[in-house]
Write an enzyme that holds these catalytic residues in place. Sequence first.
Site, mmCIF file in Angstrom:
data_model
loop_
_atom_site.group_PDB
_atom_site.id
_atom_site.type_symbol
_atom_site.label_atom_id
_atom_site.label_comp_id
_atom_site.label_asym_id
_atom_site.label_seq_id
_atom_site.Cartn_x
_atom_site.Cartn_y
_atom_site.Cartn_z
ATOM 1 N N GLY A 31 0.802 -1.208 0.000
ATOM 2 C CA GLY A 31 0.000 0.000 0.000
ATOM 3 C C GLY A 31 0.836 1.260 0.000
ATOM 4 O O GLY A 31 2.011 1.245 -0.334
ATOM 5 N N LEU A 33 0.524 3.612 -2.147
ATOM 6 C CA LEU A 33 0.976 3.461 -3.524
ATOM 7 C C LEU A 33 1.413 4.787 -4.142
ATOM 8 O O LEU A 33 0.877 5.846 -3.839
ATOM 9 C CB LEU A 33 -0.145 2.839 -4.364
ATOM 10 C CG LEU A 33 -0.683 1.496 -3.862
ATOM 11 C CD1 LEU A 33 -1.720 0.955 -4.838
ATOM 12 C CD2 LEU A 33 0.444 0.486 -3.662
ATOM 13 N N HIS A 37 4.666 2.023 -7.979
ATOM 14 C CA HIS A 37 3.690 0.926 -7.989
ATOM 15 C C HIS A 37 2.819 0.983 -9.245
ATOM 16 O O HIS A 37 2.518 -0.043 -9.860
ATOM 17 C CB HIS A 37 2.773 1.010 -6.768
ATOM 18 C CG HIS A 37 3.477 0.859 -5.451
ATOM 19 N ND1 HIS A 37 3.688 1.909 -4.602
ATOM 20 C CD2 HIS A 37 4.004 -0.229 -4.835
ATOM 21 C CE1 HIS A 37 4.306 1.480 -3.517
ATOM 22 N NE2 HIS A 37 4.524 0.192 -3.633
ATOM 23 N N GLY A 147 9.382 -4.238 -8.225
ATOM 24 C CA GLY A 147 10.234 -3.118 -8.605
ATOM 25 C C GLY A 147 11.689 -3.371 -8.262
ATOM 26 O O GLY A 147 12.013 -3.940 -7.211
ATOM 27 N N VAL A 176 11.468 3.658 -10.585
ATOM 28 C CA VAL A 176 10.853 4.924 -10.983
ATOM 29 C C VAL A 176 11.329 5.986 -10.003
ATOM 30 O O VAL A 176 11.314 5.772 -8.786
ATOM 31 C CB VAL A 176 9.318 4.829 -10.992
ATOM 32 C CG1 VAL A 176 8.696 6.179 -11.356
ATOM 33 C CG2 VAL A 176 8.859 3.753 -11.965
ATOM 34 N N SER A 186 7.299 4.346 -0.650
ATOM 35 C CA SER A 186 6.222 4.709 0.281
ATOM 36 C C SER A 186 6.789 5.444 1.487
ATOM 37 O O SER A 186 6.125 6.305 2.076
ATOM 38 C CB SER A 186 5.480 3.450 0.727
ATOM 39 O OG SER A 186 4.908 2.790 -0.381
ATOM 40 N N ARG A 187 8.024 5.118 1.859
ATOM 41 C CA ARG A 187 8.641 5.763 3.021
ATOM 42 C C ARG A 187 8.961 7.235 2.776
ATOM 43 O O ARG A 187 9.184 7.984 3.733
ATOM 44 C CB ARG A 187 9.909 5.009 3.414
ATOM 45 C CG ARG A 187 9.657 3.584 3.885
ATOM 46 C CD ARG A 187 10.961 2.856 4.162
ATOM 47 N NE ARG A 187 10.751 1.436 4.372
ATOM 48 C CZ ARG A 187 10.470 0.883 5.542
ATOM 49 N NH1 ARG A 187 10.363 1.645 6.607
ATOM 50 N NH2 ARG A 187 10.297 -0.420 5.645
#
Length: 282
Positions: A31, A33, A37, A147, A176, A186-187
Amino acid sequence: MIIVNTVSDLRASLASARDGGKLIGLVPTMGALHEGHASLVRRCVAENDVCVVSVFVNPTQFNDKNDLLSYPRDLDADCRLLSDIGAHIVFAPTVEEVYPEPDERRFSYPPIDTVMEGAKRPGHFNGVCQVVSKLFYFVEPQRAYFGEKDFQQIAVVRAMTADLRLPVEIIACPIVREPSGLALSSRNQLLTPQERETATTIARTLVESTLWAKTLSVAEVHDRVVATLDATDGLRTEYFQIVDGDTLQPVSRWTQSHSIVGCITVYCGERPVRLIDNIRYK
């Protein structure tokens, strides 16, 4: 797009596609995202008849309870993004659904999983293998997309898939990056604007290191990268290793392997936030 929360609903949703011989692709995520992602999902949609995206923060791969608690979560935003880019099924289970009882399985793939992240985060890759294998059993995809920012994780997942003889093709997709060069993660949401700016030094230094590699030894490049990052206020290198891209073992000469990758983990900010990245030298 449909959202399911149980394994039984997931399998029911996939039954007609499976019976019809359609290709099923899986994008496993935790999640929060972002465009990284999204690039995996778009490729999965393009290459398969059905794209399943799992959204599950897996507790067994966290060796730091505070890291688990602080991991960003926003399922509504995730589902809006996934709907917009054409995902077909979102699987968003509870911990109890994935682990109705403790998972006592142990996975070990030395030397791939004993260096770098494996050494710094004991039990991490065992947790990754636990949850990914479960997702493979639940979804039964022909392809799964990961990824390359998590370079070592892909190697471990490939080893696990071969070990369990699962008929899943593991597809690695390029990192990316933000326009600044910072690898999407996400972090990154946990960084302040100033910390985000500071973190751009990581990717910039890695890119510069590919130029240094033309005239400097492996050891000299390693030391210059670490020195540059550690001299940057707000950054602290946990490790930087220049490794064989297949075995993930350290190399001492640029001629030692046909595939050489620099893998790095850096702490950024006061909290701090743990960021990973990598660069290919050849």
